[in-house]
Design an enzyme around this catalytic site. Structure first.
Site, PDB file in Angstrom:
ATOM      1  CG  ASP A  14      -1.744   1.181   1.244  1.00  0.00           C
ATOM      2  OD1 ASP A  14      -2.251   1.581   0.472  1.00  0.00           O
ATOM      3  OD2 ASP A  14      -1.655   1.714   2.564  1.00  0.00           O
ATOM      4  CG  ASP A  16      -1.758   7.725   0.187  1.00  0.00           C
ATOM      5  OD1 ASP A  16      -0.509   7.747  -0.233  1.00  0.00           O
ATOM      6  OD2 ASP A  16      -2.703   7.609  -0.532  1.00  0.00           O
TER       7      ASP A  16
HETATM    8 MG   LIG Z   1      -3.208   3.184   3.321  1.00  0.00          MG
END
Ligand SMILES: [Mg+2]
Ligand SMILES: [Zn+2]
Length: 195
Positions: A14, A16
Site C-alpha cells: 500500500d 498512503d
Molecule cells: Mg493506506
C-alpha cells in the site's frame, strides 16, 4: 512454453500510511514524505529477489480532488527518492475509481479498488508471481482483505490508520501479522521466505 524464470514471490504494498505519511488526499508531489525506513525496507526486498508492487486506492481521482497526472507525479517523486537510496518498486498500480465519484469517467464500481483483486491479477500477468508465496501489506483492513482475496498472506502495519484499524478488526478477517511499520513487515516477510 516454460517461462524462463521461476515464479517469484511478491509484496503488494500500500502507499498512503504504509510507504509514505498519510496526509489525507495527497494532491501535490511536494507533500510526499516517505517514512524513514521505507527505502531500506524496499531495498532489502529488492535484494532478496522479491517483486515489490505498489497497489493503492486513489479515489481522490474519481472524487475530483486531483487528476491521474498528479498521481503519476507523486509516483515519480517516490521513485526518485527510492532510486537515490538504491531501491525500486517493480510497478506502481492504482485504482482511480469510486462508486460515489463525481467525475463521470471514474464514478463506478470496479474490480481494482482494494480489496478487489484486479491490480494483483495485472501484476501476475506482467511479472511471473507465485501468489502462494506472496504478501499484501497495508494500514487498512482492506489491504489484508486483498491478501485473502488472492491467496497471499496479509500484514497490517500500525502506521497511518493502522493503529486505529487494529482496534476494530472486522468479523472473520485476521491478519497473518500485525507489525509496527513497513520495515518490520519486510523483516517478517524475509524470515518467512527463508524458512
Ligand atoms: Mg493506506
Ligand atoms: Zn478501480
Amino acid at each position: 512454453m516454460a517461462r524462463a524464470t521461476l515464479p517469484a514471490p511478491a509484496v503488494f504494498v500500500d502507499r498512503d500510511g504504509t510507504l509514505i505519511e498519510e496526509v489525507g488526499y495527497l494532491d501535490r508531489p511536494d507533500r510526499v514524505q516517505l517514512y524513514p525506513w521505507s527505502v531500506a525496507a524496499i531495498r532489502a526486498l529488492n535484494r532478496a529477489g522479491v517483486r515489490v508492487v505498489m497497489v493503492t486506492n486513489q479515489s481522490g481521482v474519481a472524487r475530483g480532488f486531483f487528476t491521474e497526472t498528479v498521481v503519476e507525479e507523486v509516483h515519480a517523486r517516490i521513485s526518485e527518492e527510492l532510486a537515490a537510496g538504491g531501491a525500486h518498486l517493480d510497478a506502481y498500480y492504482y485504482c482511480p475509481h469510486h462508486p460515489d465519484g463525481r467525475i463521470r469517467e471514474y464514478a463506478r464500481a470496479c474490480d481494482c479498488r482494494k480489496p478487489g483483486r484486479a491490480l494483483v491479477d495485472r501484476a501476475v500477468d506482467e511479472f511471473n508471481i507465485d501468489l502462494t508465496r506472496s504478501f499484501a501489506v497495508g494500514d487498512r483492513w482492506f489491504d489484508v482483505g486483498l491478501a485473502r482475496a488472492v491467496g497471499a498472506r496479509g500484514i497490517l502495519v500500525r502506521t497511518g490508520y493502522g493503529a486505529r484499524e487494529e482496534r476494530s478488526a472486522p468479523d472473520g478477517l485476521a491478519a497473518d501479522a500485525v507489525v509496527n511499520n513497513f520495515v518490520e513487515a519486510a523483516s517478517w516477510i524475509l524470515e518467512r521466505l527463508r524458512a
